[in-house]
Design a protein around this motif. Structure first.
Motif, PDB file in Angstrom:
ATOM      1  N   GLY A  84     -29.244 -16.058 -69.539  1.00  0.00           N
ATOM      2  CA  GLY A  84     -28.525 -16.051 -68.259  1.00  0.00           C
ATOM      3  C   GLY A  84     -28.966 -14.940 -67.334  1.00  0.00           C
ATOM      4  O   GLY A  84     -28.152 -14.395 -66.581  1.00  0.00           O
ATOM      5  N   ALA A  85     -30.265 -14.607 -67.351  1.00  0.00           N
ATOM      6  CA  ALA A  85     -30.768 -13.494 -66.544  1.00  0.00           C
ATOM      7  C   ALA A  85     -31.052 -13.925 -65.112  1.00  0.00           C
ATOM      8  O   ALA A  85     -31.660 -14.971 -64.868  1.00  0.00           O
ATOM      9  CB  ALA A  85     -32.047 -12.929 -67.165  1.00  0.00           C
ATOM     10  N   THR A  86     -30.625 -13.119 -64.159  1.00  0.00           N
ATOM     11  CA  THR A  86     -30.981 -13.325 -62.757  1.00  0.00           C
ATOM     12  C   THR A  86     -32.469 -13.037 -62.583  1.00  0.00           C
ATOM     13  O   THR A  86     -33.003 -12.092 -63.173  1.00  0.00           O
ATOM     14  CB  THR A  86     -30.161 -12.392 -61.861  1.00  0.00           C
ATOM     15  N   VAL A  87     -33.139 -13.852 -61.750  1.00  0.00           N
ATOM     16  CA  VAL A  87     -34.597 -13.745 -61.616  1.00  0.00           C
ATOM     17  C   VAL A  87     -34.980 -13.423 -60.175  1.00  0.00           C
ATOM     18  O   VAL A  87     -34.507 -14.070 -59.237  1.00  0.00           O
ATOM     19  CB  VAL A  87     -35.289 -15.047 -62.050  1.00  0.00           C
ATOM     20  N   HIS A  88     -35.835 -12.423 -60.018  1.00  0.00           N
ATOM     21  CA  HIS A  88     -36.439 -12.076 -58.733  1.00  0.00           C
ATOM     22  C   HIS A  88     -37.944 -12.289 -58.821  1.00  0.00           C
ATOM     23  O   HIS A  88     -38.565 -11.995 -59.851  1.00  0.00           O
ATOM     24  CB  HIS A  88     -36.198 -10.604 -58.379  1.00  0.00           C
ATOM     25  N   HIS A  89     -38.556 -12.759 -57.729  1.00  0.00           N
ATOM     26  CA  HIS A  89     -40.005 -12.713 -57.626  1.00  0.00           C
ATOM     27  C   HIS A  89     -40.449 -11.272 -57.411  1.00  0.00           C
ATOM     28  O   HIS A  89     -39.722 -10.463 -56.823  1.00  0.00           O
ATOM     29  CB  HIS A  89     -40.499 -13.561 -56.453  1.00  0.00           C
ATOM     30  N   GLN A  90     -41.663 -10.944 -57.887  1.00  0.00           N
ATOM     31  CA  GLN A  90     -42.224  -9.628 -57.617  1.00  0.00           C
ATOM     32  C   GLN A  90     -42.421  -9.456 -56.106  1.00  0.00           C
ATOM     33  O   GLN A  90     -42.504 -10.434 -55.364  1.00  0.00           O
ATOM     34  CB  GLN A  90     -43.557  -9.457 -58.329  1.00  0.00           C
ATOM     35  N   PRO A  91     -42.509  -8.222 -55.610  1.00  0.00           N
ATOM     36  CA  PRO A  91     -42.730  -8.013 -54.177  1.00  0.00           C
ATOM     37  C   PRO A  91     -44.005  -8.700 -53.699  1.00  0.00           C
ATOM     38  O   PRO A  91     -45.050  -8.608 -54.339  1.00  0.00           O
ATOM     39  CB  PRO A  91     -42.855  -6.490 -54.063  1.00  0.00           C
TER      40      PRO A  91
ATOM     41  N   ALA B 113     -42.312  -9.438 -66.173  1.00  0.00           N
ATOM     42  CA  ALA B 113     -43.308 -10.312 -66.789  1.00  0.00           C
ATOM     43  C   ALA B 113     -44.466 -10.582 -65.846  1.00  0.00           C
ATOM     44  O   ALA B 113     -44.285 -11.141 -64.765  1.00  0.00           O
ATOM     45  CB  ALA B 113     -42.653 -11.634 -67.195  1.00  0.00           C
ATOM     46  N   GLY B 114     -45.664 -10.174 -66.244  1.00  0.00           N
ATOM     47  CA  GLY B 114     -46.865 -10.482 -65.476  1.00  0.00           C
ATOM     48  C   GLY B 114     -46.894  -9.898 -64.086  1.00  0.00           C
ATOM     49  O   GLY B 114     -47.462 -10.487 -63.172  1.00  0.00           O
ATOM     50  N   THR B 115     -46.343  -8.712 -63.919  1.00  0.00           N
ATOM     51  CA  THR B 115     -46.218  -8.088 -62.588  1.00  0.00           C
ATOM     52  C   THR B 115     -47.138  -6.883 -62.485  1.00  0.00           C
ATOM     53  O   THR B 115     -47.128  -6.020 -63.362  1.00  0.00           O
ATOM     54  CB  THR B 115     -44.766  -7.635 -62.350  1.00  0.00           C
TER      55      THR B 115
END
Length: 542
Positions: free
Chosen positions: A227-234, A272-274
């Motif tokens: 249930g983690a909130t997800v943000h795109h990388q900048p 992840a992958g940032t």
């Protein structure tokens, strides 16, 4: 069995899956062109009339096919023109193999016309640069270049090829291709599952590595498992998480203070992958808030702990690692907990999206358009399966908040910062995926840098919709100038109103001017029915 150098080059290209060569030739490429003309199953030569467009087309093609693209440039001047594209490819981690013809070795010491230090010129913007001096070194160096181009972190690799070397009448052996071993799941995932599973307020930062490694579905599983909130990388270069998902909370801002503020709501984050939270504008302080537990996962070991400490640093292929992590989290986090978090996040995010939608719709009007309305019209009009190639700077930030995309690869940007990428990248993307509509959303400033790409769009008859957002200025500079407390008019930032329909006509591209936000939406909606390129000039309010 041996081959002449130029034919050996073609043998290797075929073996590496290269079906197109993106180039702009000169005299030093003539032996290569001769080999192309003599070979029935040779790759197609895609001509660009400026090297910036050539490299950008290859960039878009590589992203669409998932394979390294091959680029042929001409001597020092052609390489210099292509450097901006190579810088973009290096920062966006696009795999390219790039060659440039060097002058004939027999008179290099006489400083012949057009010669130069090609490897020295290329070195700062590529992963590696090879100066090929002997014909028998060419096959091995080419094999090495293709392998290196895709190895994490992916990027462009350069080879300098003397004109007379390719024309030599000598037989050289072509080594067999060695498939690269697949990277497996990262060690240490059990500890990562422990940290994320015990979190009360978990979050995920979806980096561009997720999209590059086709791990979007695996990341969705991981997010839903806890249930983690997800943000795109900048300033993400691609779609790394569905923007329609209830857990999606938008892109992090490209400033340390903004990232720190956004992540302060969480106690644990999976990054992840940032690539190291590369900021745009300086703000004091670290990117991460104090006390945040950090799990970092990447296929590139150099990223772990690069710009911030990680409580758990994991190196492995993102897809297999995230699938394994999702399974471990499902065993650790109660299902009702994960679903409750998903529901609450979805309700919050729906309110934010509805508010932004309402504001954009309220701004609909005849041209010139409000930037919010223009961004919404594009997002609302996108046909199913469309690819957005975005180089719109200020309007692009608004577009990211509006688009509702789920399919991997459906949003493409370059964080490299070299303007003029968008037109060529859209052409390359259309060549790579001929069944998908391609909508290029461009700023007027960036369009001026890459106009020559329209020649290739017309030549290749690619069904690309080029949407040029015309605000008549380098708007992002003016906005930043004002934010910094600048007084008066910022010099050197005014372009004036330009008629891009006339520019399109010069290159043989059909064009139309958007008369309203609703008209723009309908033009975008028709992108899936195009049989050739179409440019839409969109006048914006100041």
């Amino acid at each position: 069995m041996g081959s002449r150098p130029a034919l050996a080059l073609l043998d290797i290209l075929r073996g590496e899956g290269v079906d197109r060569v993106f180039g702009n030739p000169g005299t030093t490429e003539l032996p290569f062109l001769a080999a192309l003309s003599e070979t029935e199953d040779a790759p197609e030569y895609v001509l660009g009339v400026h090297e910036g467009a050539v490299v950008s087309m290859a960039d878009g093609y590589a992203r669409g096919t998932g394979r390294p693209a091959f680029v042929s440039l001409h001597i020092a001047a052609g390489l210099a023109n292509g450097l901006i594209g190579l810088l973009n490819a290096r920062r966006s981690r696009t795999p390219l193999v790039v060659t440039a013809g060097q002058q004939d070795r027999r008179h290099l010491q006489q400083d012949p016309m057009l010669a130069g230090d090609l490897t020295g010129l290329a070195a700062p913007v590529v992963k590696a640069a090879y100066d090929i001096r002997h014909a028998h070194d060419l096959p091995l160096a080419l094999r090495r270049a293709f392998a290196l181009a895709v190895r994490p972190p992916a990027g462009p690799v350069f080879l300098s090829l003397p004109m007379d070397l390719l024309a030599e009448d000598t037989e050289i052996e072509v080594p067999a291709r060695t498939p690269a071993p697949a990277q497996g799941p990262a060690p240490g995932l059990e500890r990562a599952a422990l940290l994320l599973g015990d979190a009360a307020r978990p979050a995920i930062v979806a980096g561009d590595g997720v999209g590059r490694e086709d791990a979007l579905g695996a990341l969705v599983r991981t997010a839903e498992a806890c249930g983690a909130t997800v943000h795109h990388q900048p300033m993400s270069d691609g779609l790394n998480f569905p923007t329609t998902h209830p857990l999606y909370a938008g892109m992090l801002p490209p400033r340390h203070d903004g990232i720190r503020s956004a992540l302060a709501a969480y106690d644990t984050v999976l990054i992840a992958g940032t690539h190291a939270f590369t900021p745009h504008h300086y703000t004091p302080g670290p990117a991460l808030p104090p006390g945040l537990t950090v799990v970092q996962l990447d296929s590139d070991p150099d990223e772990i702990g690069r710009n911030f400490p990680a409580d758990a640093g994991l190196v492995g292929a993102l897809g297999p690692s995230l699938h394994r992590l999702a399974t471990l989290l499902a065993d650790r986090v109660p299902e009702h907990t994960a679903k409750s978090r998903l529901q609450r996040a979805g309700e919050r995010h729906a309110v934010d999206r509805d508010r932004a939608e309402a504001a954009a719709r309220a701004a609909y009007s005849p041209a010139p358009l409000a930037p919010w309305a223009a961004a919404h019209a594009v997002a609302a009009g996108l046909p199913p399966g469309a690819v957005v190639v975005e180089e719109a700077i200020t309007v692009g930030l608004l577009l990211r908040r509006m688009v509702r995309l789920e399919r991997p690869g459906s949003y493409t940007h370059t964080v490299g910062g070299g303007l003029g990428w968008g037109i060529g990248a859209a052409v390359g993307r259309a060549l790579a995926e001929p069944g998908r509509p391609v909508v290029a959303v461009l700023g007027d400033g960036g369009t001026l840098f890459g106009l020559q790409g329209l020649w290739s769009a017309a030549r290749q008859a690619v069904p690309v919709l080029f949407v040029v957002m015309g605000n008549g200025a380098y708007r992002t500079l003016q906005d930043t100038y004002e934010a910094m407390g600048g007084k008066g008019v910022c010099p050197g930032t005014d372009l004036g109103q330009l008629d891009f329909t006339r520019a399109a006509g010069f290159f043989g591209v059909d064009a139309v001017r958007a008369e309203s936000a609703a008209h723009l939406r309908e033009l975008v909606r028709g992108a899936g029915h195009l049989r050739g390129p179409l440019l839409v000039d969109v006048p914006l309010r100041a």
